[in-house]
Design a protein around this motif. Structure first.
Motif, short mmCIF file in Angstrom:
data_model
loop_
_atom_site.label_atom_id
_atom_site.label_comp_id
_atom_site.label_asym_id
_atom_site.label_seq_id
_atom_site.Cartn_x
_atom_site.Cartn_y
_atom_site.Cartn_z
N GLU A 160 0.82 -1.21 0.00
CA GLU A 160 0.00 0.00 0.00
C GLU A 160 0.85 1.26 0.00
OE1 GLU A 160 -4.28 1.28 1.48
OE2 GLU A 160 -3.08 0.35 3.06
N LYS A 161 1.90 1.28 0.78
CA LYS A 161 2.79 2.45 0.80
C LYS A 161 3.37 2.71 -0.59
CE LYS A 161 7.09 2.19 2.23
NZ LYS A 161 7.92 2.84 1.16
N LEU A 162 3.83 1.65 -1.25
CA LEU A 162 4.43 1.80 -2.57
C LEU A 162 3.41 2.27 -3.60
CD1 LEU A 162 6.67 -1.41 -2.62
CD2 LEU A 162 7.37 0.95 -2.18
N VAL A 163 2.19 1.77 -3.50
CA VAL A 163 1.13 2.19 -4.44
C VAL A 163 0.82 3.67 -4.24
CG1 VAL A 163 -1.29 1.92 -5.10
CG2 VAL A 163 0.12 -0.10 -4.69
N GLU A 166 3.53 5.82 -5.71
CA GLU A 166 3.50 5.85 -7.17
C GLU A 166 2.32 6.68 -7.68
OE1 GLU A 166 3.96 2.83 -11.00
OE2 GLU A 166 3.96 2.03 -8.95
N LEU A 167 1.14 6.45 -7.10
CA LEU A 167 -0.04 7.18 -7.57
C LEU A 167 0.05 8.67 -7.27
CD1 LEU A 167 -2.98 4.76 -6.67
CD2 LEU A 167 -1.79 5.03 -8.84
N SER A 168 0.69 9.03 -6.17
CA SER A 168 0.80 10.44 -5.82
C SER A 168 1.68 11.21 -6.80
CB SER A 168 1.34 10.60 -4.40
OG SER A 168 2.67 10.13 -4.31
N LEU A 173 -3.87 10.49 -11.83
CA LEU A 173 -4.54 9.73 -10.77
C LEU A 173 -4.46 10.37 -9.39
CD1 LEU A 173 -3.40 6.13 -11.77
CD2 LEU A 173 -5.55 7.28 -12.36
N ARG A 174 -3.52 11.27 -9.17
CA ARG A 174 -3.32 11.74 -7.80
C ARG A 174 -4.49 12.56 -7.26
NH1 ARG A 174 1.79 15.61 -9.30
NH2 ARG A 174 0.68 17.32 -10.35
N GLU A 175 -5.35 13.06 -8.17
CA GLU A 175 -6.50 13.83 -7.73
C GLU A 175 -7.68 12.96 -7.30
OE1 GLU A 175 -6.34 17.06 -7.29
OE2 GLU A 175 -4.28 17.05 -8.05
N ILE A 176 -7.60 11.65 -7.52
CA ILE A 176 -8.74 10.80 -7.18
C ILE A 176 -8.39 9.86 -6.02
CG2 ILE A 176 -9.74 10.92 -9.48
CD1 ILE A 176 -8.64 8.15 -10.07
N ILE A 177 -7.28 10.10 -5.35
CA ILE A 177 -6.91 9.35 -4.16
C ILE A 177 -6.60 10.34 -3.04
CG2 ILE A 177 -5.94 7.47 -5.54
CD1 ILE A 177 -3.13 8.56 -4.65
N PRO A 178 -6.60 9.88 -1.77
CA PRO A 178 -6.17 10.78 -0.69
C PRO A 178 -4.72 11.21 -0.91
CG PRO A 178 -7.21 8.79 0.18
CD PRO A 178 -7.01 8.56 -1.28
N LYS A 179 -4.41 12.42 -0.53
CA LYS A 179 -3.02 12.89 -0.63
C LYS A 179 -2.13 12.03 0.27
CE LYS A 179 -3.89 17.73 -1.80
NZ LYS A 179 -5.35 17.65 -1.92
N TYR A 180 -0.98 11.67 -0.28
CA TYR A 180 0.00 10.89 0.49
C TYR A 180 1.12 11.82 0.94
CZ TYR A 180 3.88 7.71 1.41
OH TYR A 180 4.94 7.05 1.99
N GLU A 193 1.09 8.37 6.40
CA GLU A 193 0.28 9.55 6.70
C GLU A 193 -0.43 9.99 5.44
OE1 GLU A 193 0.54 13.90 8.91
OE2 GLU A 193 2.32 12.62 8.79
N LEU A 194 -1.76 10.11 5.55
CA LEU A 194 -2.62 10.42 4.41
C LEU A 194 -3.53 11.60 4.73
CD1 LEU A 194 -3.83 6.77 3.65
CD2 LEU A 194 -2.07 8.02 2.37
N GLN A 195 -4.10 12.16 3.70
CA GLN A 195 -5.12 13.19 3.84
C GLN A 195 -6.31 12.63 4.61
OE1 GLN A 195 -6.73 14.30 0.06
NE2 GLN A 195 -8.29 15.66 0.89
N ASP A 196 -6.80 13.39 5.59
CA ASP A 196 -8.02 13.03 6.31
C ASP A 196 -9.20 13.49 5.46
OD1 ASP A 196 -10.13 12.63 7.99
OD2 ASP A 196 -9.41 13.94 9.60
#
Length: 414
Positions: A160-163, A166-168, A173-180, A193-196
């Motif tokens: 999960e950390k690696l994904v 990469e996505l960030s 794609l980075r706009e459709i996932i929580p900020k890393y 640590e991720l966007q709440d």
């Protein structure tokens, strides 16, 4: 600095101690009252830099942070819970400016000397305004204003950390996932640590939708030996589910059991299942994953978004954007996305939706691609993610249109 935010300062002090001076500007923007915004962002950065550079290299402290804070508040003349109504607007603004700078100096002097980081305080004492909708208990905890810590799986590959990393970095794609933000090792445990995603919403409606017709990895069902323990689990759910041969052997394969489990929810037929939901003013409902029929799913979606045409339109628009980005993504063509969810949230002012949970996202073998809609056959790595998005959009569009539209315009929040 607005006096009605004083009770929040101990938490912000802990956040600064955990994250360091680079977070000051963001924290101060959280502390500021709307009527007391006396600095531009650039001005804050300049002042903060000067304050930090002026910090003694070897400070001598003879009192605790809490005692120091009480002294700062007393010296600042903020004993009262309100500013005198006789003060003019200019006096209030100047007082706010002085108080804010005094607080900044206090933060700068004390930040690195605090002994209790934000993680230690907040992991043990969660805000009543923060909740975990689904997933393993205590796998998430607030880490500060706008961020959460999520426990890493502990697996050697740290998927999960690696994904997220990469996505960030992927513009599409980075706009459709929580900020890393970062990885964290704290007291023997590992976190990211991720966007709440709850941050900035007021008493929102929230739903967690697990996507895909297949929510298990192909590697999980490679073994073809029949198992008695899985047979026992199957008959505990549905005594009539095993075939005559399986009853006689009192054993089923892992593949057979996992496919049976998918049939117990809407995943198999519709490509998604509703894991949990929170409606306004009520605690989360977390026992929805066994809903199977279209009628049950539609009833739940109606509860979530029915009678709110403007909200429904914004949610569908955001889901269409997510679908479009996935369809254009080279990353998604070469990865299976297992067990991920769509997290959808709205309040009176805004709407948001993101893809979350990537612990079972893996690159497929070279030479293969997936479209995320084709039926799964062992070896093709299809998981039905986009098939589920298609079905979810159609069902949300079909929710009840009776009722009055929202009085307050809703804006999307990605």
């Amino acid at each position: 600095m607005c006096v009605n935010r004083l009770t929040m300062i101990p938490m912000y002090l802990n956040v600064v101690a955990s994250k360091g001076k680079d977070t000051y500007a963001g924290i101060i923007s959280e502390l500021n009252c709307v009527k007391c915004r006396v600095f531009s962002t650039n001005d804050k950065d300049i002042q903060l830099s000067r304050i930090w550079k002026s910090r003694p290299s070897s400070p001598v402290r003879s009192e605790t942070t809490q005692t120091g804070f009480k002294r700062w508040r007393k010296n600042s003349g903020l004993k009262s819970n309100k500013i005198s109504i006789n003060s003019s607007n200019s006096q209030v603004s100047e007082k706010c400016k002085e108080d804010e700078m005094s607080l900044l100096k206090f933060l700068a002097i004390n930040a690195l000397d605090l002994t209790a980081p934000a993680s230690d305080v907040l992991l043990k004492s969660r805000s009543s305004n923060w909740f975990q909708l689904s997933g393993h208990p205590d796998s998430l905890a607030p880490a500060g204003p706008g961020t959460v810590w999520k426990k890493r799986s502990g697996s050697p590959d740290d998927t999960e950390k690696l994904v997220y990393e990469e996505l960030s970095q992927d513009i599409l794609l980075r706009e459709i996932i929580p900020k890393y933000y970062r990885q964290v090792d704290y007291q023997g445990e590992k976190f990211i640590e991720l966007q709440d995603l709850l941050h900035g919403f007021q008493d929102p409606q929230v739903i967690d939708v697990k996507m895909g017709t297949r929510t298990f990895l192909e590697s999980e069902v490679e073994k073809t030996s029949a198992r008695n323990d899985l047979y026992q689990k199957m008959v505990a759910i549905d005594p009539s589910a095993p075939t005559t041969e399986e009853h006689e052997a009192k054993a089923v394969t892992k593949l057979r059991y996992m496919q049976f489990r998918e049939l117990q929810s809407s995943s198999c037929n519709y490509g998604f299942r509703i894991e949990a939901m929170k409606t306004r003013g009520l605690p989360p409902i977390t026992d929805l994953k066994k809903m199977k029929s279209k009628e049950e799913v539609m009833e739940t979606l109606n509860t979530f978004v029915g009678h709110k045409p403007d909200v429904r339109h914004k949610i569908v628009s955001r889901l269409n954007e997510i679908r479009n980005r996935i369809e254009r993504s080279e990353y998604f063509k070469t990865h299976e996305v297992i067990g991920s969810s769509l997290f959808i949230i709205y309040d009176d002012f805004k709407v948001g939706a993101w893809i979350i949970d990537f612990a079972k996202t893996n690159r497929i073998p070279d030479g293969l691609t997936v479209d995320h809609r084709s039926p799964w056959v062992q070896g093709n790595h299809e998981e039905g993610f986009l098939f589920g998005v298609d079905q979810l959009i159609t069902m949300i569009e079909s929710t009840s249109t009776n009722g009055v539209a929202e009085a307050i315009p809703i804006s999307s929040n990605s």
